[in-house]
Design an enzyme around this catalytic site. Structure first.
Site, mmCIF file in Angstrom:
data_model
loop_
_atom_site.group_PDB
_atom_site.id
_atom_site.type_symbol
_atom_site.label_atom_id
_atom_site.label_comp_id
_atom_site.label_asym_id
_atom_site.label_seq_id
_atom_site.Cartn_x
_atom_site.Cartn_y
_atom_site.Cartn_z
ATOM 1 N N ASP A 100 -6.239 -6.077 9.836
ATOM 2 C CA ASP A 100 -5.109 -5.938 10.759
ATOM 3 C C ASP A 100 -4.805 -4.473 11.043
ATOM 4 O O ASP A 100 -4.178 -4.146 12.051
ATOM 5 C CB ASP A 100 -3.879 -6.678 10.234
ATOM 6 C CG ASP A 100 -3.462 -6.264 8.835
ATOM 7 O OD1 ASP A 100 -4.240 -5.568 8.149
ATOM 8 O OD2 ASP A 100 -2.356 -6.654 8.410
ATOM 9 N N CYS B 241 0.855 -1.184 0.000
ATOM 10 C CA CYS B 241 0.000 0.000 0.000
ATOM 11 C C CYS B 241 0.892 1.236 0.000
ATOM 12 O O CYS B 241 2.103 1.152 0.163
ATOM 13 C CB CYS B 241 -0.905 0.023 1.228
ATOM 14 S SG CYS B 241 -2.098 -1.333 1.317
ATOM 15 N N ARG C 37 -4.591 1.747 -1.430
ATOM 16 C CA ARG C 37 -4.720 0.421 -0.833
ATOM 17 C C ARG C 37 -4.646 -0.704 -1.867
ATOM 18 O O ARG C 37 -5.282 -0.647 -2.916
ATOM 19 C CB ARG C 37 -6.056 0.311 -0.091
ATOM 20 C CG ARG C 37 -6.202 -1.004 0.679
ATOM 21 C CD ARG C 37 -7.546 -1.117 1.341
ATOM 22 N NE ARG C 37 -7.625 -2.352 2.121
ATOM 23 C CZ ARG C 37 -8.757 -2.974 2.412
ATOM 24 N NH1 ARG C 37 -9.918 -2.472 1.998
ATOM 25 N NH2 ARG C 37 -8.747 -4.091 3.113
ATOM 26 N N LEU C 38 -3.844 -1.705 -1.525
ATOM 27 C CA LEU C 38 -3.889 -3.009 -2.167
ATOM 28 C C LEU C 38 -4.633 -3.910 -1.191
ATOM 29 O O LEU C 38 -4.123 -4.230 -0.121
ATOM 30 C CB LEU C 38 -2.482 -3.540 -2.439
ATOM 31 C CG LEU C 38 -2.396 -4.934 -3.066
ATOM 32 C CD1 LEU C 38 -2.993 -4.917 -4.471
ATOM 33 C CD2 LEU C 38 -0.958 -5.430 -3.109
ATOM 34 N N ASN D 266 0.649 0.449 6.046
ATOM 35 C CA ASN D 266 1.120 -0.347 4.916
ATOM 36 C C ASN D 266 1.799 -1.577 5.477
ATOM 37 O O ASN D 266 2.798 -1.454 6.201
ATOM 38 C CB ASN D 266 2.117 0.467 4.075
ATOM 39 C CG ASN D 266 2.821 -0.382 3.027
ATOM 40 O OD1 ASN D 266 2.265 -1.355 2.518
ATOM 41 N ND2 ASN D 266 4.045 -0.018 2.695
ATOM 42 N N GLY D 267 1.277 -2.760 5.187
ATOM 43 C CA GLY D 267 1.948 -3.948 5.675
ATOM 44 C C GLY D 267 1.037 -5.135 5.863
ATOM 45 O O GLY D 267 -0.111 -5.158 5.414
ATOM 46 N N GLU D 268 1.574 -6.112 6.567
ATOM 47 C CA GLU D 268 0.839 -7.328 6.901
ATOM 48 C C GLU D 268 1.270 -7.777 8.283
ATOM 49 O O GLU D 268 2.462 -7.968 8.548
ATOM 50 C CB GLU D 268 1.119 -8.428 5.879
ATOM 51 C CG GLU D 268 0.310 -9.688 6.106
ATOM 52 C CD GLU D 268 0.531 -10.749 5.043
ATOM 53 O OE1 GLU D 268 -0.007 -11.861 5.210
ATOM 54 O OE2 GLU D 268 1.244 -10.468 4.063
#
Length: 221
Positions: free
Chosen positions: A100, A2, A50-51, A75-77
């Site tokens: 998340d 993202c 956003r992805l 931005n992340g996981e």
């Protein structure tokens, strides 16, 4: 992947120009083709591309708590977000999405700057804390997700890529001579420098806090 970006003006009566924020966001469109968001409140602004991976319908950003005292661009996981969400529920937190992103936001609400110690994953995020009138930015342990910022006497700005910073205006990119030397020696520019003078890179496993008058605190966590 993202894209995140934001601006804080130090003049309490200042206003973020929406077109500037849109320019920052649109320069990051390749990082997030699925959704776009803006939040402008006087002297602060947040932008997100956003992805969509987790909670496709409910993860729109910028995201806030119910009282709109905290706002996040993320931005992340987060690999442990399900377990962490249950821990936060046990502490009284309520959740309205399955994302998340909301877990990170609630973790900051509960743990403050120590929230990063509870996160397992790859991430770069920014949280605006209205109560403290400050931005909190953090980056994951290995620096997988990028985050750049610039600070002068009038404002603070950040983005996932250098072009996002330039899109905010007020920065005239000029090569940093020390960084040029580092690049030819190491084949990359070590943190916190970047190839451009006046723009810094938040190092891996670091967070920073900048308040409403421009005081910046940087710490390795």
């Amino acid at each position: 992947m993202c894209g995140i970006a934001g601006i804080l003006k130090f003049d309490r009566h200042g206003e973020v120009q929406e077109r500037r924020l849109q320019a920052m966001r649109d320069s990051l469109v390749h990082r997030g083709p699925d959704d776009a968001g803006l939040m402008v409140q006087g002297r602060i602004g947040l932008a997100h591309r956003r992805l969509s991976i987790i909670d496709l319908a409910g993860g729109h950003q910028p995201m806030s708590d119910p009282e709109q005292k905290l706002w996040i661009c993320y931005n992340g996981e987060l690999y442990n977000y399900r377990a962490l969400r249950e821990d936060l529920r046990a502490k009284g937190c309520e959740f309205t999405t399955q994302s998340d992103t909301e877990v990170v936001l609630r973790a900051f609400e509960v743990f403050g700057e120590d929230c990063v110690e509870h996160l397992r994953g790859m991430f770069a995020f920014a949280i605006w804390d209205e109560t403290r009138a400050s931005f909190f930015l953090a980056r994951d342990r290995f620096g997988i997700k990028p985050l750049y910022y610039t600070l002068d006497s009038k404002r603070f700005a950040f983005a996932s890529e250098l072009k996002g910073i330039v899109g905010a205006g007020g920065v005239r990119p000029s090569p940093d001579s020390r960084s040029m030397i580092d690049f030819f020696v190491y084949r990359y520019v070590p943190s916190p420098r970047t190839i451009w003078s006046g723009i810094a890179k938040l190092p891996p496993a670091h967070f920073l806090e900048v308040d409403g008058i421009g005081n910046l605190r940087l710490r390795r966590w």
